[in-house]
Design an enzyme around this catalytic site. Structure first.
Site, PDB file in Angstrom:
ATOM      1  N   ASN A   1      34.575 -27.847  11.876  1.00  0.00           N
ATOM      2  CA  ASN A   1      33.555 -28.231  10.899  1.00  0.00           C
ATOM      3  C   ASN A   1      32.885 -29.512  11.415  1.00  0.00           C
ATOM      4  OD1 ASN A   1      34.885 -30.597   9.749  1.00  0.00           O
ATOM      5  ND2 ASN A   1      36.344 -29.150   8.841  1.00  0.00           N
TER       6      ASN A   1
ATOM      7  N   HIS B   1      34.669 -36.136  14.999  1.00  0.00           N
ATOM      8  CA  HIS B   1      35.870 -36.856  15.445  1.00  0.00           C
ATOM      9  C   HIS B   1      36.162 -36.524  16.916  1.00  0.00           C
ATOM     10  CE1 HIS B   1      39.588 -39.053  14.944  1.00  0.00           C
ATOM     11  NE2 HIS B   1      40.239 -38.048  15.501  1.00  0.00           N
TER      12      HIS B   1
ATOM     13  N   ARG C   1      35.851 -37.709  22.740  1.00  0.00           N
ATOM     14  CA  ARG C   1      35.752 -36.969  24.000  1.00  0.00           C
ATOM     15  C   ARG C   1      34.379 -37.049  24.642  1.00  0.00           C
ATOM     16  NH1 ARG C   1      41.047 -36.547  25.557  1.00  0.00           N
ATOM     17  NH2 ARG C   1      42.285 -35.607  23.900  1.00  0.00           N
TER      18      ARG C   1
ATOM     19  N   ARG D   1      43.908 -31.651  16.249  1.00  0.00           N
ATOM     20  CA  ARG D   1      44.569 -30.723  15.336  1.00  0.00           C
ATOM     21  C   ARG D   1      43.780 -30.439  14.086  1.00  0.00           C
ATOM     22  NH1 ARG D   1      49.185 -35.024  15.163  1.00  0.00           N
ATOM     23  NH2 ARG D   1      47.276 -36.199  15.401  1.00  0.00           N
TER      24      ARG D   1
ATOM     25  N   ARG E   1      50.292 -14.751  29.155  1.00  0.00           N
ATOM     26  CA  ARG E   1      51.492 -13.908  29.082  1.00  0.00           C
ATOM     27  C   ARG E   1      51.107 -12.441  29.058  1.00  0.00           C
ATOM     28  NH1 ARG E   1      55.436 -14.518  24.378  1.00  0.00           N
ATOM     29  NH2 ARG E   1      56.754 -13.434  25.869  1.00  0.00           N
TER      30      ARG E   1
ATOM     31  N   GLU F   1      43.078 -17.441  25.402  1.00  0.00           N
ATOM     32  CA  GLU F   1      43.355 -16.288  26.253  1.00  0.00           C
ATOM     33  C   GLU F   1      44.818 -16.399  26.708  1.00  0.00           C
ATOM     34  OE1 GLU F   1      41.023 -16.450  29.784  1.00  0.00           O
ATOM     35  OE2 GLU F   1      41.766 -14.549  30.539  1.00  0.00           O
ATOM     36  N   SER F   2      45.542 -15.295  26.642  1.00  0.00           N
ATOM     37  CA  SER F   2      46.975 -15.337  26.940  1.00  0.00           C
ATOM     38  C   SER F   2      47.242 -15.142  28.423  1.00  0.00           C
ATOM     39  CB  SER F   2      47.693 -14.246  26.148  1.00  0.00           C
ATOM     40  OG  SER F   2      49.044 -14.213  26.561  1.00  0.00           O
TER      41      SER F   2
HETATM   42  C1  LIG Z   1      40.556 -41.194  26.305  1.00  0.00           C
HETATM   43  C2  LIG Z   1      41.772 -40.546  25.732  1.00  0.00           C
HETATM   44  C3  LIG Z   1      42.983 -40.677  26.370  1.00  0.00           C
HETATM   45  C4  LIG Z   1      44.137 -40.075  25.847  1.00  0.00           C
HETATM   46  N1  LIG Z   1      45.318 -40.229  26.507  1.00  0.00           N
HETATM   47  C5  LIG Z   1      46.448 -39.647  26.002  1.00  0.00           C
HETATM   48  C6  LIG Z   1      47.709 -39.798  26.649  1.00  0.00           C
HETATM   49  O1  LIG Z   1      47.816 -40.449  27.677  1.00  0.00           O
HETATM   50  N2  LIG Z   1      48.781 -39.181  26.117  1.00  0.00           N
HETATM   51  C7  LIG Z   1      48.698 -38.457  24.939  1.00  0.00           C
HETATM   52  O2  LIG Z   1      49.714 -37.939  24.481  1.00  0.00           O
HETATM   53  N3  LIG Z   1      47.523 -38.290  24.320  1.00  0.00           N
HETATM   54  C8  LIG Z   1      46.398 -38.870  24.799  1.00  0.00           C
HETATM   55  N4  LIG Z   1      45.205 -38.690  24.162  1.00  0.00           N
HETATM   56  C9  LIG Z   1      45.144 -37.815  22.989  1.00  0.00           C
HETATM   57  C10 LIG Z   1      45.114 -38.635  21.682  1.00  0.00           C
HETATM   58  O3  LIG Z   1      46.313 -39.372  21.529  1.00  0.00           O
HETATM   59  C11 LIG Z   1      44.946 -37.694  20.475  1.00  0.00           C
HETATM   60  O4  LIG Z   1      46.029 -36.787  20.421  1.00  0.00           O
HETATM   61  C12 LIG Z   1      43.676 -36.885  20.543  1.00  0.00           C
HETATM   62  O5  LIG Z   1      42.594 -37.710  20.911  1.00  0.00           O
HETATM   63  C13 LIG Z   1      43.396 -36.259  19.181  1.00  0.00           C
HETATM   64  O6  LIG Z   1      43.039 -37.291  18.298  1.00  0.00           O
HETATM   65  P1  LIG Z   1      43.456 -37.259  16.787  1.00  0.00           P
HETATM   66  O7  LIG Z   1      44.942 -37.161  16.629  1.00  0.00           O
HETATM   67  O8  LIG Z   1      42.790 -38.450  16.141  1.00  0.00           O
HETATM   68  O9  LIG Z   1      42.723 -35.913  16.302  1.00  0.00           O
HETATM   69  P2  LIG Z   1      43.170 -34.830  15.243  1.00  0.00           P
HETATM   70  O10 LIG Z   1      44.488 -34.246  15.615  1.00  0.00           O
HETATM   71  O11 LIG Z   1      42.034 -33.871  15.119  1.00  0.00           O
HETATM   72  O12 LIG Z   1      43.352 -35.651  13.910  1.00  0.00           O
HETATM   73  C14 LIG Z   1      42.213 -36.187  13.234  1.00  0.00           C
HETATM   74  C15 LIG Z   1      42.661 -37.299  12.314  1.00  0.00           C
HETATM   75  O13 LIG Z   1      43.518 -36.739  11.299  1.00  0.00           O
HETATM   76  C16 LIG Z   1      44.552 -37.660  11.006  1.00  0.00           C
HETATM   77  N5  LIG Z   1      45.852 -37.047  11.367  1.00  0.00           N
HETATM   78  C17 LIG Z   1      46.059 -35.917  12.082  1.00  0.00           C
HETATM   79  N6  LIG Z   1      47.359 -35.637  12.173  1.00  0.00           N
HETATM   80  C18 LIG Z   1      48.015 -36.619  11.531  1.00  0.00           C
HETATM   81  C19 LIG Z   1      49.370 -36.904  11.280  1.00  0.00           C
HETATM   82  N7  LIG Z   1      50.339 -36.119  11.743  1.00  0.00           N
HETATM   83  N8  LIG Z   1      49.679 -37.995  10.554  1.00  0.00           N
HETATM   84  C20 LIG Z   1      48.722 -38.808  10.087  1.00  0.00           C
HETATM   85  N9  LIG Z   1      47.385 -38.615  10.283  1.00  0.00           N
HETATM   86  C21 LIG Z   1      47.046 -37.536  10.984  1.00  0.00           C
HETATM   87  C22 LIG Z   1      44.280 -38.930  11.818  1.00  0.00           C
HETATM   88  O14 LIG Z   1      43.471 -39.797  11.070  1.00  0.00           O
HETATM   89  C23 LIG Z   1      43.497 -38.375  12.994  1.00  0.00           C
HETATM   90  O15 LIG Z   1      42.679 -39.343  13.633  1.00  0.00           O
HETATM   91  C24 LIG Z   1      44.049 -39.293  24.661  1.00  0.00           C
HETATM   92  C25 LIG Z   1      42.816 -39.164  24.015  1.00  0.00           C
HETATM   93  C26 LIG Z   1      41.689 -39.767  24.540  1.00  0.00           C
HETATM   94  C27 LIG Z   1      40.367 -39.589  23.830  1.00  0.00           C
END
Ligand SMILES: Cc1cc2nc3c(=O)[nH]c(=O)nc-3n(C[C@H](O)[C@H](O)[C@H](O)COP(=O)(O)OP(=O)(O)OC[C@H]3O[C@@H](n4cnc5c(N)ncnc54)[C@H](O)[C@@H]3O)c2cc1C
Length: 250
Positions: free
Chosen positions: A193, A199, A204, A88, A106, A103-104
């Site tokens: 960025n 990250h 990934r 996010r 819909r 790409e939509s």
């Molecule tokens: C190998 C692997 C397996 C996965 N398996 C699953 C799965 O089984 N099910 C599943 O649902 N997801 C899964 N995910 C997705 C994972 O849970 C994360 O949603 C995804 O990797 C994005 O990471 P992120 O939230 O750190 O990144 P971003 O959304 O880019 O956020 C970056 C950083 O910003 C901060 N941040 C962002 N939003 C918030 C917030 N709301 N509150 C506090 N801090 C915040 C945190 O420090 C976060 O690390 C998997 C990911 C990987 C890499």
């Protein structure tokens, strides 16, 4: 039945970028140099710039790494997008129709392009079972691979035929697309960025040297590796510091 394309290719192209290591140095130097930060860093030696970036990475002074952007065009199957849009922070996908701006499905009919695994992709659950914390697979035998390809191709062809049949009787794109499954390709734009890209790359890509070793699905890892190459080309000092400090985003 209409023609479909079966492919393993995942396209990630850098379409636009802004900044470089010097943008990061400037942003960091404003702390102690004020207005001089705009001009002075250009006079710094490459070693001094590398030293500062290394320090920022090590101490996780991350905001300086946000003063650049990379925009990618991505053509990937839906299951890759499903994982990608979980990231996010600092990412946006440019396209006006959907909330994630892909790409939509819909507003336009999707192209008949479906993903198939490459022959060399490990894909068979090992005899000691699937481990969610460290997923790894064995190479498929010729027989298993061929059987899987028949099943995948059949699903793609019948999904596309159902999609076309529904469109032909006037069904909405958004309903008809449910026949297409997770292997259908979508196009999109991703803008990040360097901080958010690091990250994304840290989670990934799979790298045994990383401080926190991640085990992503190989298709998003393939896309992640391409984005990392563009980062390394345009931001070599930043990328070197990222690698040196265990592939942890600052
Ligand atoms: C190998 C692997 C397996 C996965 N398996 C699953 C799965 O089984 N099910 C599943 O649902 N997801 C899964 N995910 C997705 C994972 O849970 C994360 O949603 C995804 O990797 C994005 O990471 P992120 O939230 O750190 O990144 P971003 O959304 O880019 O956020 C970056 C950083 O910003 C901060 N941040 C962002 N939003 C918030 C917030 N709301 N509150 C506090 N801090 C915040 C945190 O420090 C976060 O690390 C998997 C990911 C990987 C890499």
């Amino acid at each position: 039945m209409s023609e479909i394309t079966l492919t393993s290719e995942i396209t990630v192209k850098l379409v636009d970028s802004m900044g470089g290591d010097l943008s990061i140095v400037r942003a960091a130097r404003v702390s102690t140099a004020g207005a001089k930060a705009v001009a002075d860093p250009e006079r710094e030696s490459p070693e001094a710039q590398a030293g500062l970036i290394d320090f920022l990475m090590k101490m996780r002074h991350g905001s300086a790494f946000e003063h650049s952007t990379l925009s990618f065009f991505v053509h990937a199957p839906a299951f890759v997008w499903w994982e990608w849009v979980r990231h996010r922070v600092g990412m946006s996908i440019e396209c006006p129709e959907l909330s994630f701006n892909l790409e939509s499905g819909r507003y336009r009919q999707l192209e008949p392009v479906f993903w198939v695994p490459r022959r060399e992709r490990p894909m068979v659950v090992p005899s000691d079972g699937f481990k969610p914390t460290r997923p790894s697979f064995d190479l498929a035998s010729e027989g298993i691979y061929n059987a899987a390809m028949i099943a995948i191709e059949h699903a793609a062809r019948s999904g596309w035929a159902s999609y076309q049949a529904m469109l032909a009787i006037g069904m909405a794109n958004e309903v008809a697309r449910t026949a297409l499954g997770f292997g259908i390709y979508y196009s999109g734009y991703v803008t990040a960025n360097p901080r958010s890209l690091m990250h994304f790359v840290s989670l990934r890509t799979h790298n045994p040297q990383a401080k926190y070793v991640s085990y992503p699905q190989s298709e998003i890892a393939e896309a992640g590796a391409v984005t990392e190459r563009f980062l390394a080309e345009g931001w070599p000092l930043t990328h070197a510091a990222f690698v040196k400090h265990g592939r942890v985003a600052p």
